[in-house]
Design a protein around this motif. Sequence first.
Motif, PDB file in Angstrom:
ATOM      1  N   VAL A  63       0.675  -1.240   0.163  1.00  0.00           N
ATOM      2  CA  VAL A  63       0.134  -0.180  -0.162  1.00  0.00           C
ATOM      3  C   VAL A  63       0.710   1.035   0.055  1.00  0.00           C
ATOM      4  CG1 VAL A  63      -1.841   0.619   1.128  1.00  0.00           C
ATOM      5  CG2 VAL A  63      -2.015  -1.114   1.005  1.00  0.00           C
ATOM      6  N   SER A  64       2.518   1.069   0.905  1.00  0.00           N
ATOM      7  CA  SER A  64       2.982   2.250   0.796  1.00  0.00           C
ATOM      8  C   SER A  64       3.631   2.751  -0.349  1.00  0.00           C
ATOM      9  CB  SER A  64       4.047   2.345   1.573  1.00  0.00           C
ATOM     10  OG  SER A  64       4.678   1.794   1.939  1.00  0.00           O
ATOM     11  N   LEU A 105       2.334   1.781  -3.603  1.00  0.00           N
ATOM     12  CA  LEU A 105       1.613   2.237  -4.030  1.00  0.00           C
ATOM     13  C   LEU A 105       0.474   3.354  -3.973  1.00  0.00           C
ATOM     14  CD1 LEU A 105      -0.360   0.974  -6.525  1.00  0.00           C
ATOM     15  CD2 LEU A 105      -2.210   1.273  -4.333  1.00  0.00           C
ATOM     16  N   ASN A 106       1.072   3.586  -3.007  1.00  0.00           N
ATOM     17  CA  ASN A 106       1.353   5.708  -2.764  1.00  0.00           C
ATOM     18  C   ASN A 106       1.829   5.983  -2.912  1.00  0.00           C
ATOM     19  OD1 ASN A 106      -0.268   7.236  -1.088  1.00  0.00           O
ATOM     20  ND2 ASN A 106      -0.013   7.371   0.861  1.00  0.00           N
ATOM     21  N   GLU A 107       2.909   6.080  -2.713  1.00  0.00           N
ATOM     22  CA  GLU A 107       4.241   6.968  -3.418  1.00  0.00           C
ATOM     23  C   GLU A 107       4.429   6.362  -4.888  1.00  0.00           C
ATOM     24  OE1 GLU A 107       8.866   5.566  -3.485  1.00  0.00           O
ATOM     25  OE2 GLU A 107       7.933   5.112  -2.156  1.00  0.00           O
ATOM     26  N   TRP A 123       1.454   6.445  -6.777  1.00  0.00           N
ATOM     27  CA  TRP A 123       0.094   7.712  -7.145  1.00  0.00           C
ATOM     28  C   TRP A 123       0.748   8.941  -6.427  1.00  0.00           C
ATOM     29  CZ3 TRP A 123      -3.092   7.833  -9.949  1.00  0.00           C
ATOM     30  CH2 TRP A 123      -4.828   8.121  -9.852  1.00  0.00           C
ATOM     31  N   THR A 124       1.461   9.625  -6.011  1.00  0.00           N
ATOM     32  CA  THR A 124       1.721  10.766  -5.381  1.00  0.00           C
ATOM     33  C   THR A 124       2.570  11.268  -6.508  1.00  0.00           C
ATOM     34  OG1 THR A 124       3.220  10.007  -3.945  1.00  0.00           O
ATOM     35  CG2 THR A 124       0.905  10.413  -2.914  1.00  0.00           C
TER      36      THR A 124
END
Length: 93
Positions: A3-4, A6-8, A10-11
């Motif tokens: 998840v981290s 994927l979040n990185e 995406w940002t």
Amino acid sequence: MMVSRLNEWWTGLMKTEMDFKGQEQAEFIFKIILISFGVVGWLAGFFQQDFRLTIFVVLVGLAVSLLVCVPSWPIFRRHPLYFLSSEEIESRH
């Protein structure tokens, strides 16, 4: 962990700044895609005797080039510009 990452990712995609070399690359890629699809569309329309086919192929090329060149992909942000802060400017004078 996943998840981290994927979040990185995406940002990273949501950043909107593109450096000057990235702009030059995007413009070059945009021109190559449009010219390529234009030539293929013209040839396909000429041999099929169908103007709609020509327009369709060119519009698909436009859509592809917009998807490739308009977002600020990480490949277009490899040479960032660093600006001086106001404190650094004042300390130099």
